[in-house]
Enzyme design. Structure first.
Site: not given
Ligand code: ARG
Length: 291
Positions: A81, A106, A152, A181, A274
């Site tokens: 990612d 991550r 998050r 997000h 993203c």
């Molecule tokens: N697979 C990543 C996650 O879930 C995607 C992140 C996408 N980034 C963003 N800025 N929305 O963290």
């Protein structure tokens, strides 16, 4: 007969103008979907890595063709990612704050982005103490930072960002896991925002309506293709080519939509924004007081 030029340029006075932006991107050399940390990630749907890379190269070339400067950070094997550079942290003026990720999958991206920031000669580079997924959850507008929480980044991270950058931060609560997000549900434009109210708690949606009475409201269809995950340079708006109604709404407000196909990255729950961390210039007092 009316000339084409006249038809294409409806507002000579007050016309929107692009300003040159600096972006950080990460080549998707190691991109894959091999874990699922948001509802978009379907482990049974194969990813075409060559196509992902080609689509990403097209985005980078599109930015450059529009006059923007793109820095590229190397991806790291085992961090699929990391292509989503927006999550790497926040850079405003000569201060940089690297991310601290919510999910262990991550976690190692934080230090990788921190190393890149440390090599750039910013006056201050710090690693976030609180869970902070960078521009994924922090949308930087001229006079304030809009900050998302719920999936998050934490509320404590909002406080940490306000202190670190000395800028006002407005907390917004996300309630729909598909819009995990802030940048999946809200895009900062030049002087307003575009957003999807259903992604927010009632209180946060009301707050946005009060702060931005002239905001563009995205349709379900456009939100569902992550059309709000776009980047505006003051005039052009780089966004998913699938977000057709949003593109028309933007055009009606004097912006120029630039459609991008990132179908492979969408399989991980990401789109244009993203993939893009903006390295914001320093705000001047004049700028901050007018918007
Ligand atoms: N697979 C990543 C996650 O879930 C995607 C992140 C996408 N980034 C963003 N800025 N929305 O963290």
């Amino acid at each position: 007969m009316t000339s084409v030029a006249t038809l294409r340029a409806p507002e000579p006075s007050g016309a929107r103008r692009p300003t040159v932006r600096e972006f950080l991107m990460c080549r998707p050399d190691h991109f894959d979907v091999n874990y699922a940390i948001n509802p978009w990630m379907d482990l049974s749907a194969p990813v075409d890595q060559a196509l992902a890379l080609a689509q990403w190269e097209t985005l980078r070339a599109t930015y450059e063709r529009h006059g923007h400067r793109v820095h590229v950070v190397d991806g790291v094997a085992g961090l699929p990612d990391m292509v989503f550079a927006a999550n790497g942290g926040l850079v405003i003026g000569d201060r940089a704050l690297s991310a601290r990720f919510a999910n262990p999958e991550r976690a190692q991206e934080g230090p990788a982005y921190h190393d890149w920031m440390s090599a750039q000669h910013y006056a201050q580079v710090a690693a976030a103490h609180e869970i902070n997924e960078g521009e994924g959850d922090f949308a930087i507008s001229r006079n304030r930072i809009l900050a998302g929480t719920g999936f998050r980044s934490s509320r404590d991270a909002h406080r940490e960002v306000a202190e670190f950058f000395g800028l006002p931060v407005v907390s917004l609560e996300l309630v729909d896991p598909r819009f995990y997000h802030l940048d999946t549900a809200l895009m900062v434009l030049d002087d307003t925002i575009a957003y999807y109210p259903a992604a927010f708690s009632g209180t946060s949606a009301r707050l946005l309506a009060e702060m931005y009475p002239d905001a563009i409201i995205a349709t379900d269809e456009d939100a569902n293709v992550l059309g709000l995950n776009g980047v505006c340079d003051g005039f052009h708006v780089f966004l998913s080519e699938r977000a057709t109604a949003l593109s028309e709404q933007l055009r009606a407000r004097g912006y120029e939509p630039v459609g991008i196909d990132l179908s492979e990255l969408l399989k991980a729950g990401g789109s244009v924004k993203c993939c893009t961390l903006e390295l914001h210039g320093v705000r001047t007092a004049a700028e901050s007081s007018t918007h």
